[in-house]
Design a protein around this motif. Structure first.
Motif, PDB file in Angstrom:
ATOM      1  N   CYS A 112      59.448  34.826 -20.281  1.00  0.00           N
ATOM      2  CA  CYS A 112      59.916  35.068 -21.654  1.00  0.00           C
ATOM      3  C   CYS A 112      60.754  36.331 -21.721  1.00  0.00           C
ATOM      4  O   CYS A 112      60.307  37.396 -21.337  1.00  0.00           O
ATOM      5  CB  CYS A 112      58.729  35.187 -22.608  1.00  0.00           C
ATOM      6  N   LYS A 113      61.943  36.177 -22.212  1.00  0.00           N
ATOM      7  CA  LYS A 113      62.884  37.293 -22.302  1.00  0.00           C
ATOM      8  C   LYS A 113      62.937  37.793 -23.743  1.00  0.00           C
ATOM      9  O   LYS A 113      62.801  36.997 -24.670  1.00  0.00           O
ATOM     10  CB  LYS A 113      64.298  36.815 -21.914  1.00  0.00           C
ATOM     11  N   THR A 114      63.175  39.089 -23.903  1.00  0.00           N
ATOM     12  CA  THR A 114      63.483  39.562 -25.255  1.00  0.00           C
ATOM     13  C   THR A 114      64.954  39.265 -25.524  1.00  0.00           C
ATOM     14  O   THR A 114      65.772  39.253 -24.609  1.00  0.00           O
ATOM     15  CB  THR A 114      63.230  41.075 -25.417  1.00  0.00           C
ATOM     16  N   ARG A 115      65.248  38.983 -26.758  1.00  0.00           N
ATOM     17  CA  ARG A 115      66.642  38.708 -27.134  1.00  0.00           C
ATOM     18  C   ARG A 115      66.867  39.129 -28.572  1.00  0.00           C
ATOM     19  O   ARG A 115      65.927  39.298 -29.347  1.00  0.00           O
ATOM     20  CB  ARG A 115      66.990  37.227 -26.944  1.00  0.00           C
ATOM     21  N   LYS A 116      68.140  39.316 -28.885  1.00  0.00           N
ATOM     22  CA  LYS A 116      68.520  39.739 -30.250  1.00  0.00           C
ATOM     23  C   LYS A 116      68.780  38.499 -31.100  1.00  0.00           C
ATOM     24  O   LYS A 116      69.384  37.531 -30.629  1.00  0.00           O
ATOM     25  CB  LYS A 116      69.810  40.562 -30.220  1.00  0.00           C
ATOM     26  N   LYS A 117      68.305  38.544 -32.322  1.00  0.00           N
ATOM     27  CA  LYS A 117      68.606  37.445 -33.249  1.00  0.00           C
ATOM     28  C   LYS A 117      69.161  38.048 -34.535  1.00  0.00           C
ATOM     29  O   LYS A 117      68.711  39.108 -34.977  1.00  0.00           O
ATOM     30  CB  LYS A 117      67.341  36.647 -33.569  1.00  0.00           C
TER      31      LYS A 117
END
Ligand code: 2BA
Length: 109
Positions: A64-69
Motif C-alpha cells: 500500500c502506497k501513500t498518494r495524494k488525492k
C-alpha cells in the motif's frame, strides 16, 4: 483469533488481496466509501491467529502506497462550484488504515 480490517486504496487492493491469498490467508473484500473524500476505497477483512497478525500487517504495508488525492474545496468557493473546482484541496491518503479486533467466536458451518 483476530480480525484484521484494513481500509486501503482501490488501486492497491488487487496486489494486497493476491499476496494475502498466495500466502494462505483468507480474505474478504468490501467496497467502501471514505467519509471525508466521499470517494470509493476498499476494506479487507482477514481472520487469522494472533501470532500471524503482524505478518498480515507487514504484507499490507508492503503493497500500500501513500498518494495524494484532490477534493473540491467547497468552503473556499463560497458555494460557487466552478471556483471551488479551480482550487482543490490536496490530502494524503493511505497506505492503509488498520484495525485489529478480537474475535469472540469463529466457526465455519
Ligand atoms: P476518507 O475519510 O475519505 O479520508 C481520506 C483522507 O482524507 C484521509 O486519509 C486523510 O488524509 C484525509 N482526511 C480525513 N479526514 C480529514 C479531516 N477531518 N481533515 C483533513 N483531512 C482529513 P487516511 O487517513 O489515509 O484515511 C483513508 C480512509 O480510511 C478514509 O477515507 C476512511 O475511509 C478510512 N479511515 C481513516 N481513519 C478512519 C477511522 N478512524 N475510522 C474509520 N475509517 C477510517
Amino acid at each position: 483469533m483476530k480480525l484484521v480490517m484494513a481500509i486501503i486504496s482501490d488501486e492497491d487492493s488487487n496486489p494486497v488481496i493476491s499476496e494475502l491469498g498466495q500466502t494462505g490467508f483468507g480474505v474478504t473484500r468490501l467496497c467502501s466509501t471514505g467519509g471525508f473524500l466521499r470517494a470509493g476505497n476498499t476494506t479487507i477483512m482477514v481472520g487469522t491467529d494472533e501470532e500471524k497478525v503482524s505478518e498480515v500487517i507487514e504484507l499490507i504495508r508492503s503493497k500500500c502506497k501513500t498518494r495524494k488525492k484532490a477534493m473540491p474545496n467547497l468552503e473556499m468557493s463560497g458555494g460557487m462550484g466552478v471556483m471551488g473546482a479551480a482550487f482543490p484541496l490536496e490530502v494524503t491518503v493511505g497506505g492503509a488504515t488498520v484495525f485489529v479486533l478480537d474475535v469472540e467466536h469463529f466457526e465455519k458451518l
